[in-house]
Design an enzyme around this catalytic site. Sequence first.
Site, short mmCIF file in Angstrom:
data_model
loop_
_atom_site.label_atom_id
_atom_site.label_comp_id
_atom_site.label_asym_id
_atom_site.label_seq_id
_atom_site.Cartn_x
_atom_site.Cartn_y
_atom_site.Cartn_z
N THR A 123 9.16 13.81 -13.40
CA THR A 123 7.96 13.72 -12.56
C THR A 123 6.93 14.80 -12.87
O THR A 123 6.38 15.40 -11.95
CB THR A 123 8.34 13.80 -11.07
OG1 THR A 123 9.00 15.05 -10.83
CG2 THR A 123 9.24 12.65 -10.67
N ARG A 149 1.37 -6.02 4.59
CA ARG A 149 1.88 -6.68 5.80
C ARG A 149 0.92 -6.48 6.96
O ARG A 149 0.72 -7.35 7.79
CB ARG A 149 3.25 -6.14 6.16
CG ARG A 149 4.38 -6.56 5.25
CD ARG A 149 5.68 -5.93 5.69
NE ARG A 149 5.58 -4.47 5.72
CZ ARG A 149 6.39 -3.67 6.39
NH1 ARG A 149 7.35 -4.19 7.15
NH2 ARG A 149 6.25 -2.37 6.34
N LEU A 173 6.31 -2.57 -3.59
CA LEU A 173 7.07 -2.86 -2.38
C LEU A 173 8.44 -2.21 -2.43
O LEU A 173 8.92 -1.83 -3.52
CB LEU A 173 7.23 -4.38 -2.23
CG LEU A 173 5.95 -5.19 -2.04
CD1 LEU A 173 6.27 -6.69 -2.12
CD2 LEU A 173 5.29 -4.85 -0.71
N LYS A 214 10.25 0.72 -10.19
CA LYS A 214 11.67 0.71 -10.57
C LYS A 214 12.54 0.73 -9.32
O LYS A 214 12.10 1.21 -8.26
CB LYS A 214 11.98 1.91 -11.48
CG LYS A 214 11.55 3.28 -10.92
CD LYS A 214 12.41 3.77 -9.78
CE LYS A 214 11.77 4.89 -9.02
NZ LYS A 214 12.48 5.17 -7.76
N ARG A 247 13.75 4.56 2.29
CA ARG A 247 14.88 4.74 1.38
C ARG A 247 16.21 4.91 2.11
O ARG A 247 17.27 4.92 1.51
CB ARG A 247 14.61 5.91 0.43
CG ARG A 247 13.59 5.57 -0.64
CD ARG A 247 13.10 6.78 -1.41
NE ARG A 247 12.18 7.58 -0.62
CZ ARG A 247 11.50 8.61 -1.12
NH1 ARG A 247 11.66 8.96 -2.39
NH2 ARG A 247 10.66 9.30 -0.36
N ALA A 264 1.47 3.95 -5.02
CA ALA A 264 0.32 3.15 -5.45
C ALA A 264 -0.97 3.94 -5.26
O ALA A 264 -1.81 4.02 -6.16
CB ALA A 264 0.26 1.84 -4.67
N HIS A 289 11.73 -6.74 -4.22
CA HIS A 289 11.25 -6.99 -5.58
C HIS A 289 11.61 -8.37 -6.08
O HIS A 289 10.78 -9.07 -6.67
CB HIS A 289 11.80 -5.94 -6.55
CG HIS A 289 11.20 -4.60 -6.40
ND1 HIS A 289 11.51 -3.53 -7.21
CD2 HIS A 289 10.28 -4.11 -5.52
CE1 HIS A 289 10.84 -2.47 -6.84
NE2 HIS A 289 10.08 -2.80 -5.82
N CYS A 307 0.83 -1.21 0.00
CA CYS A 307 0.00 0.00 0.00
C CYS A 307 0.86 1.26 0.00
O CYS A 307 0.60 2.21 0.74
CB CYS A 307 -0.92 0.00 1.21
SG CYS A 307 -2.03 -1.42 1.29
N ALA A 308 1.91 1.26 -0.80
CA ALA A 308 2.83 2.39 -0.84
C ALA A 308 2.13 3.66 -1.32
O ALA A 308 1.10 3.62 -2.02
CB ALA A 308 4.00 2.07 -1.76
#
Length: 327
Positions: free
Chosen positions: A257, A40, A76, A99, A167, A18, A81, A14-15
């Site tokens: 972007t 999760r 994810l 990516k 990150r 997304a 990945h 559920c990033a």
Amino acid sequence: MPAVEPIRFGVLGCASIARRRTVPAILREPRTELVAVAARDPARARTFAAEFGCDAATDYLALLARPDIDAVYIPLPTGLHHEWVGRALEAGKHVLVEKPLTTRYAHTVAVLESAAARGLTLMENLTFLRHGLHRTVRELVDGGEIGELRSISGAFSFPPLDPADIRYRPELGGGALLDIGVYPLSAAHLFLGPDLEVVGATLKHDPARGVDISGSALLCTPDGRTAQLTFGFEHAYRCDYVLWGSRGRLVVDRAYTPPPTRHPTIRLDSEHRSRTLTVPPEDQFANTLHAFADAITTRGDSSSDAPHIRSRAHLLAQIRQAAHTTH
């Protein structure tokens, strides 16, 4: 003509990307349908599912086992990945994944070969490459607007992230090179071709976090054209590339972007003249979903993308190997 059955999507994770961009694109694409989401945290999956009108699966494996899902989108963390792309392919699902495809060149090659062997579509959600802006740039370069292309410089950077951001977590594939270095690298690959080699590189490592937080790279083609890349989590915001030719240069700001409502601009500079072209706005996430659906409905395996993905992964590995590391 008979009705075409929709491509039924499941989402693993559920990033934010997304929720903000890719799932809305799935909902807008006429040939795709959102069926289920897994996370999760089951409560988070239920909240996400309620927001977008789909089922909440109990976990990732349960989602992959569902026969009513044809394709999965995987937002994810990068470090996960390889495992989950592999599991999705083994379950017979087409895969759209954020990516870069994996954190390691060997893993990228392995999942590409797995997808090809199964006749499944596997595509990176590197959406900027699907924006018509860059096709227009290519047409201008091919038309001789800046003469012969000699070099490209590209940068993508922004100020430090929240300390808890994934990150900054090495076990999840964090670091600036994989997260944003891939953008100017992909621009260089797009305009200079697959024969690029890494001449030199730097990576600034944060020992407290265990990841690279900025870096640069110099690449060269066999005929001497060059690419200079800069990326990082410790700069003022920058998101551009510049193509420099024998008679002028071409500048694209907000290159990677652009919001779907933005009219991107291309500045052309020569010795005696400067002019700006404006191109129509596009939703590059919607364009990517359209391309993904095309690959599936035409029974393709996205094989046209595979060599580019593989080549970019090889260059990322070269940068890591060649990099002079600072702290």
